[in-house]
Design a protein around this motif. Structure first.
Motif, PDB file in Angstrom:
ATOM      1  N   TYR A   1      -7.575   9.291   1.263  1.00 17.99           N
ATOM      2  CA  TYR A   1      -7.763  10.687   1.675  1.00 17.99           C
ATOM      3  C   TYR A   1      -9.034  10.834   2.514  1.00 17.99           C
ATOM      4  O   TYR A   1      -9.013  11.397   3.613  1.00 17.99           O
ATOM      5  N   ASN A   2     -10.154  10.330   1.992  1.00 19.86           N
ATOM      6  CA  ASN A   2     -11.427  10.435   2.720  1.00 19.86           C
ATOM      7  C   ASN A   2     -11.332   9.813   4.104  1.00 19.86           C
ATOM      8  O   ASN A   2     -11.762  10.393   5.098  1.00 19.86           O
ATOM      9  N   ASP A   3     -10.747   8.624   4.148  1.00 25.13           N
ATOM     10  CA  ASP A   3     -10.639   7.913   5.426  1.00 25.13           C
ATOM     11  C   ASP A   3      -9.819   8.715   6.434  1.00 25.13           C
ATOM     12  O   ASP A   3     -10.181   8.801   7.608  1.00 25.13           O
TER      13      ASP A   3
ATOM     14  N   TYR B   1       0.811  -1.229   0.000  1.00 24.03           N
ATOM     15  CA  TYR B   1       0.000   0.000   0.000  1.00 24.03           C
ATOM     16  C   TYR B   1       0.838   1.270   0.000  1.00 24.03           C
ATOM     17  O   TYR B   1       0.325   2.337   0.289  1.00 24.03           O
ATOM     18  N   HIS B   2       2.123   1.168  -0.353  1.00 20.47           N
ATOM     19  CA  HIS B   2       2.967   2.359  -0.220  1.00 20.47           C
ATOM     20  C   HIS B   2       2.677   3.403  -1.301  1.00 20.47           C
ATOM     21  O   HIS B   2       3.037   4.565  -1.138  1.00 20.47           O
ATOM     22  N   THR B   3       2.033   3.035  -2.390  1.00 22.35           N
ATOM     23  CA  THR B   3       1.775   4.000  -3.462  1.00 22.35           C
ATOM     24  C   THR B   3       0.368   4.602  -3.366  1.00 22.35           C
ATOM     25  O   THR B   3       0.216   5.821  -3.455  1.00 22.35           O
ATOM     26  N   SER B   4      -0.648   3.765  -3.170  1.00 23.06           N
ATOM     27  CA  SER B   4      -2.031   4.262  -3.125  1.00 23.06           C
ATOM     28  C   SER B   4      -2.488   4.582  -1.706  1.00 23.06           C
ATOM     29  O   SER B   4      -3.413   5.361  -1.521  1.00 23.06           O
ATOM     30  N   GLY B   5      -1.844   3.989  -0.711  1.00 22.87           N
ATOM     31  CA  GLY B   5      -2.442   3.978   0.613  1.00 22.87           C
ATOM     32  C   GLY B   5      -3.691   3.121   0.575  1.00 22.87           C
ATOM     33  O   GLY B   5      -3.976   2.472  -0.446  1.00 22.87           O
ATOM     34  N   ARG B   6      -4.441   3.111   1.675  1.00 22.43           N
ATOM     35  CA  ARG B   6      -5.734   2.428   1.722  1.00 22.43           C
ATOM     36  C   ARG B   6      -6.476   2.936   2.947  1.00 22.43           C
ATOM     37  O   ARG B   6      -5.857   3.449   3.882  1.00 22.43           O
ATOM     38  N   PRO B   7      -7.814   2.801   2.943  1.00 24.59           N
ATOM     39  CA  PRO B   7      -8.543   3.159   4.157  1.00 24.59           C
ATOM     40  C   PRO B   7      -8.106   2.254   5.306  1.00 24.59           C
ATOM     41  O   PRO B   7      -7.861   1.069   5.107  1.00 24.59           O
ATOM     42  N   GLY B   8      -7.989   2.821   6.481  1.00 15.38           N
ATOM     43  CA  GLY B   8      -7.603   2.024   7.643  1.00 15.38           C
ATOM     44  C   GLY B   8      -6.142   1.620   7.652  1.00 15.38           C
ATOM     45  O   GLY B   8      -5.798   0.518   8.074  1.00 15.38           O
ATOM     46  N   MET B   9      -5.290   2.496   7.176  1.00 19.62           N
ATOM     47  CA  MET B   9      -3.853   2.170   7.148  1.00 19.62           C
ATOM     48  C   MET B   9      -3.318   1.899   8.556  1.00 19.62           C
ATOM     49  O   MET B   9      -3.677   2.581   9.517  1.00 19.62           O
ATOM     50  N   THR B  10      -2.428   0.913   8.656  1.00 18.39           N
ATOM     51  CA  THR B  10      -1.758   0.633   9.924  1.00 18.39           C
ATOM     52  C   THR B  10      -0.687   1.703  10.169  1.00 18.39           C
ATOM     53  O   THR B  10      -0.302   2.445   9.252  1.00 18.39           O
ATOM     54  N   LEU B  11      -0.205   1.737  11.408  1.00 16.96           N
ATOM     55  CA  LEU B  11       0.865   2.681  11.739  1.00 16.96           C
ATOM     56  C   LEU B  11       2.079   2.471  10.830  1.00 16.96           C
ATOM     57  O   LEU B  11       2.653   3.438  10.310  1.00 16.96           O
ATOM     58  N   LEU B  12       2.452   1.220  10.620  1.00 15.10           N
ATOM     59  CA  LEU B  12       3.614   0.947   9.764  1.00 15.10           C
ATOM     60  C   LEU B  12       3.369   1.395   8.320  1.00 15.10           C
ATOM     61  O   LEU B  12       4.264   1.957   7.671  1.00 15.10           O
ATOM     62  N   GLU B  13       2.161   1.172   7.816  1.00 12.69           N
ATOM     63  CA  GLU B  13       1.830   1.612   6.450  1.00 12.69           C
ATOM     64  C   GLU B  13       1.937   3.128   6.328  1.00 12.69           C
ATOM     65  O   GLU B  13       2.440   3.660   5.330  1.00 12.69           O
TER      66      GLU B  13
ATOM     67  N   VAL C   1      -9.252  12.051   6.520  1.00 16.31           N
ATOM     68  CA  VAL C   1      -9.869  13.299   6.992  1.00 16.31           C
ATOM     69  C   VAL C   1     -11.138  13.031   7.807  1.00 16.31           C
ATOM     70  O   VAL C   1     -11.572  13.895   8.560  1.00 16.31           O
ATOM     71  N   MET C   2     -11.709  11.851   7.649  1.00 16.86           N
ATOM     72  CA  MET C   2     -12.915  11.544   8.437  1.00 16.86           C
ATOM     73  C   MET C   2     -12.572  10.791   9.719  1.00 16.86           C
ATOM     74  O   MET C   2     -13.450  10.558  10.540  1.00 16.86           O
ATOM     75  N   GLU C   3     -11.288  10.433   9.860  1.00 20.87           N
ATOM     76  CA  GLU C   3     -10.865   9.566  10.970  1.00 20.87           C
ATOM     77  C   GLU C   3     -11.163  10.204  12.324  1.00 20.87           C
ATOM     78  O   GLU C   3     -11.656   9.560  13.230  1.00 20.87           O
ATOM     79  N   ASP C   4     -10.833  11.510  12.439  1.00 20.26           N
ATOM     80  CA  ASP C   4     -10.963  12.071  13.792  1.00 20.26           C
ATOM     81  C   ASP C   4     -12.140  13.042  13.905  1.00 20.26           C
ATOM     82  O   ASP C   4     -12.948  13.190  13.019  1.00 20.26           O
TER      83      ASP C   4
END
Ligand code: DGI
Ligand code: FE
Ligand code: FE
Ligand code: FE
Length: 186
Positions: A179-181, A108-120, A183-186
């Motif tokens: 991105y959505n995930d 996931y280093h290029t796109s990221g993903r919703p719910g990324m882990t700390l390491l990601e 900015v909506m996280e907190d």
């Protein structure tokens, strides 16, 4: 796996420029892991291997994506996205890295993903701000990274999407969802 052994393996896969980038990502990822409490050894290995597949032939990466039931919509988007999931696959098969957290950080280093882990998050951000990067806006993200991981990450993801949109390039939906995930996280 020891750092020296991992570096030796990736060096054979990369150009000198890309290897220097990898060393920068490694140092940055370890520093971010220290700062934000991620596993430093996993950050080191994920960083070293993150661009492992960068120079693989597109046909090989396409076959991996087709055969491994990776998201098939990747194939409709830019081939630059393929080295991340293909890399996770090849690093497991060829370098024997079995740790799922490390493989997902590569995946996931290029796109990221919703719910990324700390390491990601650490690897995505380290890839963006390592000292060899010079694109517009990177210094702002470097400064944010000293303060808050998520704030810095949002800025990095936003810059990447804006950069693509400015050039009228398609944006992979997972990048928008990341991105959505965030900015909506907190
Ligand atoms: O491999 P690196 O150059 O170190 O960096 P990377 O893996 O983060 O990004 C590789 C390329 O992928 C970069 O030029 C931007 C592009 N990219 C990132 N997200 C997207 C994308 N390209 C498209 N088409 N869509 C995306 O969502
Ligand atoms: Fe990459
Ligand atoms: Fe990146
Ligand atoms: Fe990279």
């Amino acid at each position: 796996m020891k750092r020296e052994e991992a570096l030796k393996i990736v060096k054979e896969q990369l150009t000198d420029h890309r290897y220097q980038h990898t060393l920068g990502v490694m140092e940055t990822a370890i520093a971010l892991a220290k700062q934000y409490g991620a596993d430093e050894k996993n950050a080191e290995l994920a960083a070293i291997f993150h661009d492992y597949a960068k120079f693989r032939p597109q046909d090989e990466m396409r076959q991996i994506i087709l055969s491994q039931k990776f998201p098939q919509d990747l194939l409709e988007y830019h081939a630059e996205l393929w080295h991340a999931p293909a890399g996770a696959y090849l690093v497991e098969k060829e370098a024997g890295i079995l740790d799922k957290e490390i493989l997902d950080a590569i995946r996931y280093h290029t796109s990221g993903r919703p719910g990324m882990t700390l390491l990601e998050k650490v690897i995505y951000l380290a890839d963006y701000i390592e000292p060899g990067r010079h694109f517009p806006g990177v210094d702002e993200v470097r400064a944010l990274a000293k303060q808050d991981l998520d704030t810095a990450l949002i800025q990095a993801v936003k810059n990447t999407i804006q950069f693509l949109m400015k050039k009228n390039h398609p944006v992979y939906p997972e990048s928008f969802q990341t991105y959505n995930d965030l900015v909506m996280e907190d």
